[in-house]
Design a protein around this motif. Structure first.
Motif, PDB file in Angstrom:
ATOM      1  N   ALA A 198       0.833  -1.209   0.000  1.00  0.00           N
ATOM      2  CA  ALA A 198       0.000   0.000   0.000  1.00  0.00           C
ATOM      3  C   ALA A 198       0.867   1.258   0.000  1.00  0.00           C
ATOM      4  O   ALA A 198       0.575   2.227  -0.715  1.00  0.00           O
ATOM      5  CB  ALA A 198      -0.925  -0.014   1.211  1.00  0.00           C
ATOM      6  N   VAL A 199       1.935   1.249   0.797  1.00  0.00           N
ATOM      7  CA  VAL A 199       2.827   2.405   0.848  1.00  0.00           C
ATOM      8  C   VAL A 199       3.514   2.614  -0.500  1.00  0.00           C
ATOM      9  O   VAL A 199       3.612   3.748  -0.999  1.00  0.00           O
ATOM     10  CB  VAL A 199       3.867   2.239   1.976  1.00  0.00           C
ATOM     11  N   LEU A 200       3.984   1.544  -1.100  1.00  0.00           N
ATOM     12  CA  LEU A 200       4.634   1.654  -2.416  1.00  0.00           C
ATOM     13  C   LEU A 200       3.665   2.199  -3.459  1.00  0.00           C
ATOM     14  O   LEU A 200       4.050   3.022  -4.307  1.00  0.00           O
ATOM     15  CB  LEU A 200       5.171   0.283  -2.852  1.00  0.00           C
ATOM     16  N   LEU A 201       2.415   1.761  -3.388  1.00  0.00           N
ATOM     17  CA  LEU A 201       1.405   2.274  -4.318  1.00  0.00           C
ATOM     18  C   LEU A 201       1.173   3.766  -4.075  1.00  0.00           C
ATOM     19  O   LEU A 201       1.115   4.564  -5.025  1.00  0.00           O
ATOM     20  CB  LEU A 201       0.093   1.500  -4.147  1.00  0.00           C
ATOM     21  N   GLY A 202       1.042   4.163  -2.803  1.00  0.00           N
ATOM     22  CA  GLY A 202       0.816   5.563  -2.481  1.00  0.00           C
ATOM     23  C   GLY A 202       1.954   6.454  -2.939  1.00  0.00           C
ATOM     24  O   GLY A 202       1.730   7.540  -3.503  1.00  0.00           O
ATOM     25  N   VAL A 203       3.201   6.005  -2.710  1.00  0.00           N
ATOM     26  CA  VAL A 203       4.374   6.773  -3.147  1.00  0.00           C
ATOM     27  C   VAL A 203       4.396   6.870  -4.673  1.00  0.00           C
ATOM     28  O   VAL A 203       4.655   7.944  -5.237  1.00  0.00           O
ATOM     29  CB  VAL A 203       5.672   6.117  -2.630  1.00  0.00           C
TER      30      VAL A 203
END
Length: 529
Positions: free
Chosen positions: A210-215
């Motif tokens: 999720a963090v990688l997608l958000g970044v």
């Protein structure tokens, strides 16, 4: 299997993933709580590192995760302001830690066992709801309030939970909304795929995905949609301090000023921190045990000692006070954490992020982290819990619901105490009702004392005596009562003497007191005079 091999196995199988998830949750909370407390940002990270590594090793729980606590922010902010010195406040943190160590060795941790299970369940659900209510604004791009603010009345911006929500919906940020909704959708899909035993989704941490997608989405904004890009405003992003060299790191460290030992107010602050921090830790420990899949029972006394050592070290290094925290602990459990290794991993990652990759961490949008916290909030406040507690009866549901309402609209500790008080009222009421049972068949009446009878049962016995009618034959059976209060004995004795004139036959079976003896003999003795 030796303990070392057990921890190694758990680390390689699940705990590295859960530790990473807890790290992503803890990072903005450490920074936000430091900001709200009026302390240096690095103080929050330092406390997270100490709690993650030191407290986790010494903890009485395998799944509890500690760190700077939102519940202490008002106390900390007020103390720093009143003392007029952060180094002076650190002295109070050290003293608080020493008090906790003493409390642990005095076995004071067992106090946590007196909180009803219905209240602990209510606390978990309430925290889940509060997480959802507080993270919706961050998911919508309203980041004016700090991460980790859990009280209803918000100190930072003078809003409350409801007005903050209204403001967020009225003035939302399109870029943040797209990121948070995308990350939330990914997390829901990830959980579904993992439950279907698709190996990749079981192995790779959903929080990291999720963090990688958000970044990634935010970086695409920078190129294709600059007006949506969140990195132009640090308020929407993780904001870690950056150290260009070792000298920068040394300059940010703050050490205690022991000249404040002569200031009486330091001791007041220390006692307050020790008591409130210990309560929060013990409650979090109980909550963690209740959601632990392995149903282990943690050592509350050992936990107090661990928290005390953690606070003492944090105080010496310039950190904020730490407690065991429900949000981090819940994140750990729901991410699959099995042992203390996951908490240690989270502490090591906090340290590594400070030293090696602070600029990379600062590329994470808060809206992406909000999606992770929203999932945790939903799992804590699952509607199925309401149904399950409701079926357990009103004596469980009312303390449960009261705890939830007060925590949401006030704060954690107040909700716990009110919920526990209501639970105790139900215990007292139920106890009164169960002490005496009355069975009537026509004119035959059995009044049975099922346990010890105190003066508090006097109104109930008076009502029973008033309900008896002419022609009744009454048996008072005190076989199961080891103790009958003097007031009760006198009331029954008086009734015995007047029963004949009322046309009521009465028999007493083993109704006695140590001094007066059996009520039948006692009456005969008095009449012989």
């Amino acid at each position: 299997m030796s303990k070392i091999k057990y921890y190694q196995k758990s680390l390689l199988e699940t705990d590295w993933k859960s530790g990473l998830s807890v790290f992503l949750v803890a990072l903005p909370l450490c920074l936000g709580i430091a900001l709200a407390s009026g302390a240096p940002l690095f103080a929050g990270l330092l406390s997270g590192i100490v709690a993650g590594i030191v407290v986790s090793i010494l903890s009485g729980s395998e799944i509890s995760v500690s760190g700077p606590a939102a519940g202490l922010t008002v106390i900390v902010a007020t103390a720093i302001k009143d003392l007029g010195s952060y180094p002076g406040f650190l002295v109070a943190v050290i003293l608080a830690g020493l008090i906790q160590i003493v409390l642990g060795y005095l076995k004071a941790g067992k106090f946590s066992a007196y909180f009803p299970e219905s209240v602990i369940k209510g606390m978990l659900v309430a925290i889940g709801i509060v997480i959802i209510l507080k993270q919706i604004p961050h998911a919508l791009g309203d980041d004016q309030d700090y991460e980790g603010e859990f009280e209803f009345e918000q100190v930072a911006d003078h809003q409350n939970t409801i007005t903050e929500l209204i403001r967020s919906f009225v003035d939302f940020n399109y870029g943040a909304v797209i990121i948070s909704f995308s990350c939330l959708a990914l997390l829901i899909f990830w959980d579904y795929a993992a439950k279907r035993n698709i190996s990749f989704f079981k192995v790779f941490p959903s929080a990291l995905a999720a963090v990688l997608l958000g970044v990634s989405i935010n970086e695409i904004y920078a190129i294709a949609k600059p007006e949506y890009f969140l990195g132009n405003s640090p308020i929407h992003m993780v904001a870690m301090p950056i150290f260009n060299n070792f000298q920068d790191f040394k300059n940010v460290l703050i050490f205690p000023d022991f000249s404040f030992l002569s200031n009486p107010h330091v001791y007041t602050v220390a006692i307050t921190l020790a008591i409130v921090g210990s309560l929060e830790s013990l409650l979090s420990l109980e909550a963690g045990d209740s959601i632990d899949p392995l149903k282990r029972i943690s050592s509350s006394d050992k936990e107090l000692v661990a928290q005390g050592i953690g606070n003492t070290i944090a105080g010496f290094l310039g950190g904020l006070p730490v407690t065991s925290v429900v949000v981090r602990t819940s994140a750990n459990v729901y991410a699959g954490g099995k042992t203390r290794m996951s908490s240690i991993v989270h502490g090591v990652l906090l340290l590594a992020s400070v030293v090696f990759i602070p600029m990379l961490m600062n590329r994470i949008p808060l809206s992406a982290l909000a999606a992770i916290l929203l999932m945790i909030g939903y799992k804590l406040a699952n509607p199925a819990v309401f149904k399950r507690v409701y079926k357990e009866g009103y004596d469980q549901y009312i303390p449960f619901a009261s705890t939830i309402a007060i925590i949401i609209f006030k704060d954690l500790l107040f909700g716990i105490f009110i919920g526990t008080f209501i639970g105790l009222l139900f215990v007292v009421f139920t106890n009164f009702r169960s002490v005496i049972s009355v069975i009537r068949e026509g004119n035959n009446v059995l009044v049975k004392f099922n346990k010890d009878v105190s003066f508090l049962n006097k109104p109930r016995i008076k009502n029973i005596l008033m309900s008896l009618k002419e022609g009744d034959e009454v048996l008072f059976d005190g076989t199961r009562a080891n103790f009958i209060d003097h007031d009760i004995f006198t009331l029954l004795y008086t009734f015995k003497n007047s029963s004949k004139s009322k046309g009521i036959d009465v028999i007493f079976k083993k109704v006695n007191r140590k001094i007066q003896g059996d009520i039948n003999h006692y009456q005969a003795k008095i009449e012989s005079h």
